[in-house]
Scaffold this motif. Structure first.
Motif, PDB file in Angstrom:
ATOM      1  N   ARG A  62      34.485  32.794  45.739  1.00 46.12           N
ATOM      2  CA  ARG A  62      35.852  33.016  45.277  1.00 46.12           C
ATOM      3  C   ARG A  62      35.726  33.239  43.778  1.00 46.12           C
ATOM      4  NH1 ARG A  62      41.090  32.301  46.919  1.00 46.12           N
ATOM      5  NH2 ARG A  62      40.434  31.421  48.916  1.00 46.12           N
ATOM      6  N   VAL A  63      36.034  34.430  43.334  1.00 45.35           N
ATOM      7  CA  VAL A  63      35.735  34.849  41.971  1.00 45.35           C
ATOM      8  C   VAL A  63      36.631  34.141  40.961  1.00 45.35           C
ATOM      9  CG1 VAL A  63      35.660  36.819  40.390  1.00 45.35           C
ATOM     10  CG2 VAL A  63      34.903  37.085  42.759  1.00 45.35           C
ATOM     11  N   ARG A  64      35.997  33.594  39.930  1.00 42.88           N
ATOM     12  CA  ARG A  64      36.730  33.024  38.795  1.00 42.88           C
ATOM     13  C   ARG A  64      36.708  33.968  37.597  1.00 42.88           C
ATOM     14  NH1 ARG A  64      37.480  27.447  38.762  1.00 42.88           N
ATOM     15  NH2 ARG A  64      38.586  27.892  36.823  1.00 42.88           N
ATOM     16  N   ALA A  65      35.647  34.770  37.475  1.00 41.65           N
ATOM     17  CA  ALA A  65      35.556  35.731  36.369  1.00 41.65           C
ATOM     18  C   ALA A  65      34.571  36.831  36.755  1.00 41.65           C
ATOM     19  CB  ALA A  65      35.102  35.050  35.082  1.00 41.65           C
ATOM     20  N   ALA A  66      34.763  38.009  36.162  1.00 42.74           N
ATOM     21  CA  ALA A  66      33.882  39.153  36.401  1.00 42.74           C
ATOM     22  C   ALA A  66      33.687  39.908  35.096  1.00 42.74           C
ATOM     23  CB  ALA A  66      34.467  40.080  37.464  1.00 42.74           C
ATOM     24  N   GLY A  67      32.568  40.588  34.974  1.00 41.79           N
ATOM     25  CA  GLY A  67      32.288  41.358  33.774  1.00 41.79           C
ATOM     26  C   GLY A  67      32.743  42.796  33.900  1.00 41.79           C
ATOM     27  N   VAL A  68      32.924  43.441  32.761  1.00 42.98           N
ATOM     28  CA  VAL A  68      33.198  44.877  32.700  1.00 42.98           C
ATOM     29  C   VAL A  68      32.019  45.522  31.989  1.00 42.98           C
ATOM     30  CG1 VAL A  68      34.725  46.689  31.850  1.00 42.98           C
ATOM     31  CG2 VAL A  68      35.696  44.514  32.635  1.00 42.98           C
ATOM     32  N   SER A  69      31.289  46.374  32.692  1.00 40.18           N
ATOM     33  CA  SER A  69      30.069  46.979  32.174  1.00 40.18           C
ATOM     34  C   SER A  69      30.256  48.479  31.951  1.00 40.18           C
ATOM     35  CB  SER A  69      28.913  46.757  33.155  1.00 40.18           C
ATOM     36  OG  SER A  69      28.672  45.380  33.356  1.00 40.18           O
ATOM     37  N   PRO A  70      29.395  49.093  31.117  1.00 43.82           N
ATOM     38  CA  PRO A  70      29.487  50.546  30.917  1.00 43.82           C
ATOM     39  C   PRO A  70      29.438  51.340  32.215  1.00 43.82           C
ATOM     40  CG  PRO A  70      28.065  49.589  29.252  1.00 43.82           C
ATOM     41  CD  PRO A  70      28.393  48.475  30.217  1.00 43.82           C
ATOM     42  N   VAL A  71      28.659  50.860  33.199  1.00 44.29           N
ATOM     43  CA  VAL A  71      28.575  51.584  34.471  1.00 44.29           C
ATOM     44  C   VAL A  71      29.929  51.608  35.168  1.00 44.29           C
ATOM     45  CG1 VAL A  71      27.863  49.534  35.800  1.00 44.29           C
ATOM     46  CG2 VAL A  71      27.266  51.824  36.607  1.00 44.29           C
ATOM     47  N   ASP A  72      30.723  50.546  35.012  1.00 49.55           N
ATOM     48  CA  ASP A  72      32.054  50.512  35.625  1.00 49.55           C
ATOM     49  C   ASP A  72      32.948  51.606  35.048  1.00 49.55           C
ATOM     50  OD1 ASP A  72      31.220  48.179  36.958  1.00 49.55           O
ATOM     51  OD2 ASP A  72      31.956  46.897  35.345  1.00 49.55           O
ATOM     52  N   LEU A  73      32.853  51.788  33.724  1.00 57.24           N
ATOM     53  CA  LEU A  73      33.676  52.804  33.066  1.00 57.24           C
ATOM     54  C   LEU A  73      33.277  54.203  33.516  1.00 57.24           C
ATOM     55  CD1 LEU A  73      33.738  51.459  29.374  1.00 57.24           C
ATOM     56  CD2 LEU A  73      35.016  50.658  31.370  1.00 57.24           C
ATOM     57  N   ALA A  74      31.965  54.443  33.593  1.00 52.22           N
ATOM     58  CA  ALA A  74      31.481  55.768  33.974  1.00 52.22           C
ATOM     59  C   ALA A  74      31.828  56.092  35.425  1.00 52.22           C
ATOM     60  CB  ALA A  74      29.969  55.844  33.762  1.00 52.22           C
ATOM     61  N   LEU A  75      31.691  55.118  36.308  1.00 50.52           N
ATOM     62  CA  LEU A  75      32.035  55.342  37.714  1.00 50.52           C
ATOM     63  C   LEU A  75      33.522  55.622  37.878  1.00 50.52           C
ATOM     64  CD1 LEU A  75      29.906  52.500  39.329  1.00 50.52           C
ATOM     65  CD2 LEU A  75      29.585  54.948  39.724  1.00 50.52           C
ATOM     66  N   ARG A  76      34.353  54.839  37.205  1.00 53.39           N
ATOM     67  CA  ARG A  76      35.803  55.022  37.303  1.00 53.39           C
ATOM     68  C   ARG A  76      36.243  56.390  36.787  1.00 53.39           C
ATOM     69  NH1 ARG A  76      37.550  53.068  32.680  1.00 53.39           N
ATOM     70  NH2 ARG A  76      37.877  55.268  32.153  1.00 53.39           N
ATOM     71  N   ALA A  77      35.606  56.830  35.708  1.00 53.00           N
ATOM     72  CA  ALA A  77      35.974  58.116  35.114  1.00 53.00           C
ATOM     73  C   ALA A  77      35.410  59.302  35.875  1.00 53.00           C
ATOM     74  CB  ALA A  77      35.492  58.166  33.665  1.00 53.00           C
ATOM     75  N   GLY A  78      34.490  59.054  36.818  1.00 53.61           N
ATOM     76  CA  GLY A  78      33.854  60.144  37.550  1.00 53.61           C
ATOM     77  C   GLY A  78      32.737  60.798  36.772  1.00 53.61           C
ATOM     78  N   ARG A  79      32.271  60.140  35.692  1.00 55.36           N
ATOM     79  CA  ARG A  79      31.234  60.722  34.841  1.00 55.36           C
ATOM     80  C   ARG A  79      29.826  60.328  35.268  1.00 55.36           C
ATOM     81  NH1 ARG A  79      34.589  58.709  30.613  1.00 55.36           N
ATOM     82  NH2 ARG A  79      33.004  57.125  30.227  1.00 55.36           N
ATOM     83  N   SER A  80      29.699  59.346  36.137  1.00 54.79           N
ATOM     84  CA  SER A  80      28.380  58.899  36.562  1.00 54.79           C
ATOM     85  C   SER A  80      27.856  59.784  37.688  1.00 54.79           C
ATOM     86  CB  SER A  80      28.446  57.454  37.052  1.00 54.79           C
ATOM     87  OG  SER A  80      27.255  57.088  37.711  1.00 54.79           O
ATOM     88  N   PRO A  81      26.526  60.057  37.712  1.00 55.02           N
ATOM     89  CA  PRO A  81      25.958  60.785  38.852  1.00 55.02           C
ATOM     90  C   PRO A  81      26.208  60.063  40.175  1.00 55.02           C
ATOM     91  CG  PRO A  81      24.379  60.683  37.047  1.00 55.02           C
ATOM     92  CD  PRO A  81      25.516  59.776  36.676  1.00 55.02           C
ATOM     93  N   SER A  82      26.448  58.744  40.100  1.00 52.95           N
ATOM     94  CA  SER A  82      26.689  57.966  41.315  1.00 52.95           C
ATOM     95  C   SER A  82      28.151  57.965  41.751  1.00 52.95           C
ATOM     96  CB  SER A  82      26.227  56.516  41.100  1.00 52.95           C
ATOM     97  OG  SER A  82      24.844  56.452  40.829  1.00 52.95           O
ATOM     98  N   SER A  83      29.036  58.548  40.948  1.00 53.63           N
ATOM     99  CA  SER A  83      30.459  58.534  41.309  1.00 53.63           C
ATOM    100  C   SER A  83      30.706  59.187  42.664  1.00 53.63           C
ATOM    101  CB  SER A  83      31.291  59.237  40.229  1.00 53.63           C
ATOM    102  OG  SER A  83      31.268  58.531  39.011  1.00 53.63           O
TER     103      SER A  83
END
Length: 310
Positions: free
Chosen positions: A33-54
């Motif tokens: 049960r999550v109490r906290a989570a990190g925000v990483s550069p990979v999260d931003l790139a995936l969300r924006a569609g800029r990552s090759p993995s998007s």
């Protein structure tokens, strides 16, 4: 369960909070049960569609690869942990997310020490694992002089402390306003950007044995010049490395990681007052869009974290 997610690629405002199916722990995994989570550069790139993995993502997608919380489900084969334990860690690499939710499944984890806040623990997982593997690949040990280019960011700040704990002398690059921050982590601060060899010489350091590039800002030729050989340089962020004979993280750090040893060491060092996860700012999960906006801004002194508010 409630979860941060996006149904289309774009700017931070594509993030929403809604109800999605709960995940369950597979063999060798735990669900928290999550109490906290990190925000990483990979999260931003995936969300924006800029990552090759998007293109690999099945939408809606839950961002976040690092999380901390309380175990509420054990997968088969898990020993040494029980429901109710407080832990921190990361999801499977192949999932590319899943942490910014009410429940998350961790692929590797360690017990959260009382000395580590929930935001720190939630942001720690992949930074500690990446830093540990990078230091192992480079062979950093007592007496090593290591230069880290991009030492003030989420991975860099963690790597500085873990290298110092190994007995290394660390030179860390950063902007002028980062000097006091880097000194507090145990590094010798030096200015960021072109002209690095000259600035390092003014420090009076006789030699630099190894260099780690976290910034990906085109410094590899200078790092090779400083250390004297491409074999002494590893980059986590510059894929032109092979052209210079520099090792690149994809080849050296590839595969599904198991960061339990590194996380356990970080937890021990935290309890001794020798390690912290610098958290620049923490946001409620429902403010995920604002957190993503903040994560894209500099100077990047540490990590951005999300805390459960449901």
């Amino acid at each position: 369960m409630l979860a941060v997610h996006f149904n289309r690629f774009g700017p931070p405002d594509v993030l929403a909070v809604g109800t999605l199916p709960e995940p369950h722990a597979g063999p060798g995994q735990v669900r928290i049960r999550v109490r906290a989570a990190g925000v990483s550069p990979v999260d931003l790139a995936l969300r924006a569609g800029r990552s090759p993995s998007s293109g690999r993502l099945a939408l809606p997608h839950i961002p976040g690869v690092d999380a901390a919380g309380v175990i509420d489900e054990l997968g088969t084969g898990v020993a040494g942990h029980a429901v109710g334990d407080q832990v921190f860690g990361a999801v499977e690499v192949a999932r590319l997310g899943g942490a910014s939710a009410e429940f998350a499944v961790l692929a590797y984890w360690a017990a959260k020490p009382p000395s580590m806040s929930w935001p720190e623990a939630g942001a720690a997982g992949t930074s500690v694992e990446t830093a540990t593997r990078a230091l192992d690949v480079l062979g950093v040990r007592e007496g090593t002089t290591l230069l880290i280019d991009g030492a003030a960011g989420g991975v860099g700040s963690v790597t500085v402390q873990l290298a110092v704990a190994r007995g290394a002398r660390v030179i860390g690059t950063g902007r002028r306003e980062s000097a006091a921050f880097l000194t507090g982590l145990g590094a010798i601060p030096v200015g960021y950007g072109p002209g690095l060899p000259e600035r390092v010489r003014t420090l009076g350091v006789e030699r630099v044995d190894l260099a780690l590039d976290v910034a990906g800002a085109g410094s590899l030729p200078e790092l090779v010049s400083i250390t004297g050989t491409p074999a002494s340089v590893l980059t986590l962020a510059d894929f032109t490395g092979p052209e210079l004979g520099v090792r690149v993280s994809v080849g050296e750090l590839g595969g599904e990681p198991d960061g339990r040893h590194g996380l356990a060491l970080a937890a021990t060092l935290s309890g001794e007052g020798r390690f912290r996860v610098p958290v620049r700012e923490a946001f409620p999960m429902s403010w995920a869009a604002a957190a993503h906006e903040a994560a894209a801004l500099g100077p990047r002194h540490g990590k951005i974290a999300l805390t459960a508010d449901w």
